[in-house]
Motif scaffolding. Sequence first.
Motif, PDB file in Angstrom:
ATOM      1  N   TRP A  72      10.347  27.618  18.660  1.00  0.00           N
ATOM      2  CA  TRP A  72      10.918  26.739  17.641  1.00  0.00           C
ATOM      3  C   TRP A  72       9.840  26.083  16.781  1.00  0.00           C
ATOM      4  CZ3 TRP A  72      14.330  24.218  21.883  1.00  0.00           C
ATOM      5  CH2 TRP A  72      15.414  25.040  22.149  1.00  0.00           C
ATOM      6  N   SER A  73       8.794  25.601  17.417  1.00  0.00           N
ATOM      7  CA  SER A  73       7.746  24.925  16.634  1.00  0.00           C
ATOM      8  C   SER A  73       7.001  25.929  15.761  1.00  0.00           C
ATOM      9  CB  SER A  73       6.791  24.154  17.538  1.00  0.00           C
ATOM     10  OG  SER A  73       6.195  24.995  18.492  1.00  0.00           O
ATOM     11  N   ASN A  74       6.862  27.174  16.217  1.00  0.00           N
ATOM     12  CA  ASN A  74       6.241  28.203  15.393  1.00  0.00           C
ATOM     13  C   ASN A  74       7.118  28.518  14.177  1.00  0.00           C
ATOM     14  OD1 ASN A  74       4.303  30.261  14.708  1.00  0.00           O
ATOM     15  ND2 ASN A  74       5.826  31.738  15.388  1.00  0.00           N
ATOM     16  N   GLU A  75       8.432  28.623  14.389  1.00  0.00           N
ATOM     17  CA  GLU A  75       9.342  28.860  13.266  1.00  0.00           C
ATOM     18  C   GLU A  75       9.279  27.707  12.257  1.00  0.00           C
ATOM     19  OE1 GLU A  75      13.329  29.760  14.530  1.00  0.00           O
ATOM     20  OE2 GLU A  75      12.616  31.294  15.925  1.00  0.00           O
TER      21      GLU A  75
ATOM     22  N   PHE B  58       0.856  -1.186   0.000  1.00  0.00           N
ATOM     23  CA  PHE B  58       0.000   0.000   0.000  1.00  0.00           C
ATOM     24  C   PHE B  58       0.891   1.234   0.000  1.00  0.00           C
ATOM     25  CE2 PHE B  58      -3.122  -2.913   2.083  1.00  0.00           C
ATOM     26  CZ  PHE B  58      -4.101  -2.812   1.114  1.00  0.00           C
ATOM     27  N   PHE B  59       1.031   1.832  -1.176  1.00  0.00           N
ATOM     28  CA  PHE B  59       1.863   3.016  -1.266  1.00  0.00           C
ATOM     29  C   PHE B  59       1.221   4.162  -0.505  1.00  0.00           C
ATOM     30  CE2 PHE B  59       3.096   0.649  -5.088  1.00  0.00           C
ATOM     31  CZ  PHE B  59       4.453   0.549  -4.827  1.00  0.00           C
ATOM     32  N   GLY B  60       2.021   4.845   0.285  1.00  0.00           N
ATOM     33  CA  GLY B  60       1.537   5.991   1.034  1.00  0.00           C
ATOM     34  C   GLY B  60       1.099   5.666   2.445  1.00  0.00           C
ATOM     35  N   MET B  61       0.982   4.370   2.760  1.00  0.00           N
ATOM     36  CA  MET B  61       0.549   3.994   4.106  1.00  0.00           C
ATOM     37  C   MET B  61       1.528   4.540   5.145  1.00  0.00           C
ATOM     38  SD  MET B  61      -1.798   2.439   5.875  1.00  0.00           S
ATOM     39  CE  MET B  61      -2.616   1.169   4.964  1.00  0.00           C
ATOM     40  N   GLU B  62       2.817   4.531   4.834  1.00  0.00           N
ATOM     41  CA  GLU B  62       3.824   5.003   5.780  1.00  0.00           C
ATOM     42  C   GLU B  62       3.651   6.489   6.101  1.00  0.00           C
ATOM     43  OE1 GLU B  62       4.640   3.390   2.951  1.00  0.00           O
ATOM     44  OE2 GLU B  62       5.347   1.452   3.710  1.00  0.00           O
ATOM     45  N   GLU B  63       3.326   7.288   5.079  1.00  0.00           N
ATOM     46  CA  GLU B  63       3.172   8.719   5.359  1.00  0.00           C
ATOM     47  C   GLU B  63       1.913   8.997   6.169  1.00  0.00           C
ATOM     48  OE1 GLU B  63       1.418  10.775   1.322  1.00  0.00           O
ATOM     49  OE2 GLU B  63       3.522  10.146   1.289  1.00  0.00           O
ATOM     50  N   LEU B  64       0.852   8.229   5.928  1.00  0.00           N
ATOM     51  CA  LEU B  64      -0.362   8.383   6.748  1.00  0.00           C
ATOM     52  C   LEU B  64      -0.100   7.982   8.193  1.00  0.00           C
ATOM     53  CD1 LEU B  64      -3.117   6.997   4.333  1.00  0.00           C
ATOM     54  CD2 LEU B  64      -2.590   9.391   4.860  1.00  0.00           C
ATOM     55  N   ILE B  65       0.618   6.874   8.362  1.00  0.00           N
ATOM     56  CA  ILE B  65       0.948   6.427   9.720  1.00  0.00           C
ATOM     57  C   ILE B  65       1.839   7.442  10.409  1.00  0.00           C
ATOM     58  CG2 ILE B  65       2.219   4.687  11.039  1.00  0.00           C
ATOM     59  CD1 ILE B  65       1.165   2.589   9.042  1.00  0.00           C
ATOM     60  N   LEU B  66       2.830   7.968   9.709  1.00  0.00           N
ATOM     61  CA  LEU B  66       3.745   8.941  10.309  1.00  0.00           C
ATOM     62  C   LEU B  66       3.004  10.189  10.792  1.00  0.00           C
ATOM     63  CD1 LEU B  66       6.617   9.780  11.037  1.00  0.00           C
ATOM     64  CD2 LEU B  66       6.826  10.722   8.730  1.00  0.00           C
ATOM     65  N   ILE B  67       2.134  10.717   9.973  1.00  0.00           N
ATOM     66  CA  ILE B  67       1.357  11.901  10.364  1.00  0.00           C
ATOM     67  C   ILE B  67       0.454  11.567  11.550  1.00  0.00           C
ATOM     68  CG2 ILE B  67      -0.472  13.489   9.630  1.00  0.00           C
ATOM     69  CD1 ILE B  67       0.834  13.373   6.810  1.00  0.00           C
ATOM     70  N   ALA B  68      -0.188  10.409  11.495  1.00  0.00           N
ATOM     71  CA  ALA B  68      -1.071  10.002  12.588  1.00  0.00           C
ATOM     72  C   ALA B  68      -0.291   9.819  13.895  1.00  0.00           C
ATOM     73  CB  ALA B  68      -1.807   8.714  12.228  1.00  0.00           C
ATOM     74  N   VAL B  69       0.882   9.223  13.815  1.00  0.00           N
ATOM     75  CA  VAL B  69       1.685   8.987  15.014  1.00  0.00           C
ATOM     76  C   VAL B  69       2.170  10.304  15.616  1.00  0.00           C
ATOM     77  CG1 VAL B  69       3.895   8.031  15.814  1.00  0.00           C
ATOM     78  CG2 VAL B  69       2.347   6.628  14.469  1.00  0.00           C
ATOM     79  N   ILE B  70       2.559  11.252  14.790  1.00  0.00           N
ATOM     80  CA  ILE B  70       2.994  12.558  15.305  1.00  0.00           C
ATOM     81  C   ILE B  70       1.846  13.229  16.052  1.00  0.00           C
ATOM     82  CG2 ILE B  70       3.705  14.889  14.640  1.00  0.00           C
ATOM     83  CD1 ILE B  70       5.347  13.551  12.372  1.00  0.00           C
ATOM     84  N   TRP B  71       0.665  13.246  15.459  1.00  0.00           N
ATOM     85  CA  TRP B  71      -0.502  13.833  16.127  1.00  0.00           C
ATOM     86  C   TRP B  71      -0.862  13.049  17.389  1.00  0.00           C
ATOM     87  CZ3 TRP B  71      -2.928  18.315  16.030  1.00  0.00           C
ATOM     88  CH2 TRP B  71      -2.694  19.166  14.942  1.00  0.00           C
TER      89      TRP B  71
ATOM     90  N   SER C 248       1.459  17.991   9.816  1.00  0.00           N
ATOM     91  CA  SER C 248       2.081  17.298  10.947  1.00  0.00           C
ATOM     92  C   SER C 248       2.816  18.272  11.861  1.00  0.00           C
ATOM     93  CB  SER C 248       3.031  16.206  10.458  1.00  0.00           C
ATOM     94  OG  SER C 248       4.063  16.760   9.690  1.00  0.00           O
ATOM     95  N   GLN C 249       3.414  19.314  11.295  1.00  0.00           N
ATOM     96  CA  GLN C 249       4.174  20.256  12.117  1.00  0.00           C
ATOM     97  C   GLN C 249       3.278  21.144  12.972  1.00  0.00           C
ATOM     98  OE1 GLN C 249       6.640  21.975   9.082  1.00  0.00           O
ATOM     99  NE2 GLN C 249       8.194  20.402   9.325  1.00  0.00           N
ATOM    100  N   ALA C 250       2.031  21.301  12.588  1.00  0.00           N
ATOM    101  CA  ALA C 250       1.088  22.070  13.401  1.00  0.00           C
ATOM    102  C   ALA C 250       0.871  21.401  14.758  1.00  0.00           C
ATOM    103  CB  ALA C 250      -0.241  22.217  12.671  1.00  0.00           C
TER     104      ALA C 250
ATOM    105  N   VAL D  44       1.736  24.943  22.919  1.00  0.00           N
ATOM    106  CA  VAL D  44       0.885  25.978  23.517  1.00  0.00           C
ATOM    107  C   VAL D  44       0.075  25.394  24.674  1.00  0.00           C
ATOM    108  CG1 VAL D  44      -1.107  27.474  23.095  1.00  0.00           C
ATOM    109  CG2 VAL D  44       0.785  27.427  21.460  1.00  0.00           C
ATOM    110  N   PHE D  45      -0.547  24.248  24.452  1.00  0.00           N
ATOM    111  CA  PHE D  45      -1.362  23.639  25.513  1.00  0.00           C
ATOM    112  C   PHE D  45      -0.509  23.215  26.707  1.00  0.00           C
ATOM    113  CE2 PHE D  45      -4.752  23.529  22.451  1.00  0.00           C
ATOM    114  CZ  PHE D  45      -5.902  23.575  23.223  1.00  0.00           C
TER     115      PHE D  45
END
Length: 172
Positions: free
Chosen positions: A109-112, A44-57, A134-136, A143-144
């Motif tokens: 740093w995260s804002n930059e 499944f191409f792209g599964m890794e990028e979906l997982i990566l974004i989900a894991v970061i959040w 993902s960076q948001a 902030v929280f």
Amino acid sequence: MIIFKCIDWLLDRVITPIVSIIGVFVALAFVVGIIARSYLGIAFFGMEELILIAVIWFYMLGAMLASKEGAHLQADFIPVIVKNEKVVVIFRIAATVISILMAGLFISWSNELFQWALKRNQTTPVFSIPIYVSQASLLIAAVFMTLYLVRDLVNEIRTLSCHKKSSTPAKR
């Protein structure tokens, strides 16, 4: 404080279910990916990028919830060494002030990083999801977490002031 009650309500009603949903998604995505590749020979191409974004959040939202509950990791050895509760509270206040300063740097740093991602307008290779999605999570979590550190500082200062009042001899 009323603002923290509103934030707590938001986290309890909105963020907690989102964290649960993301956790289930990540677990299922790994299982499906492993079964598809190992047994069916399908990638499944792209599964890794979906997982990566989900894991970061998942991680950042979880950090927010841990800050809310005071359940984050702590090296709290001062109460073991020092028996004076007032001194322990003073050490907690100092640690919280240092944490607030570090969290302020994390916000900066995260804002930059977020601003840089907006300017660059980079996307993921398969689904073209903007990188700032993902960076948001870093900025929002920072902030929280800072808000909850401020709450903890206010509570610790109140605790210290209660100790001072109780240790002052009563006037006659």
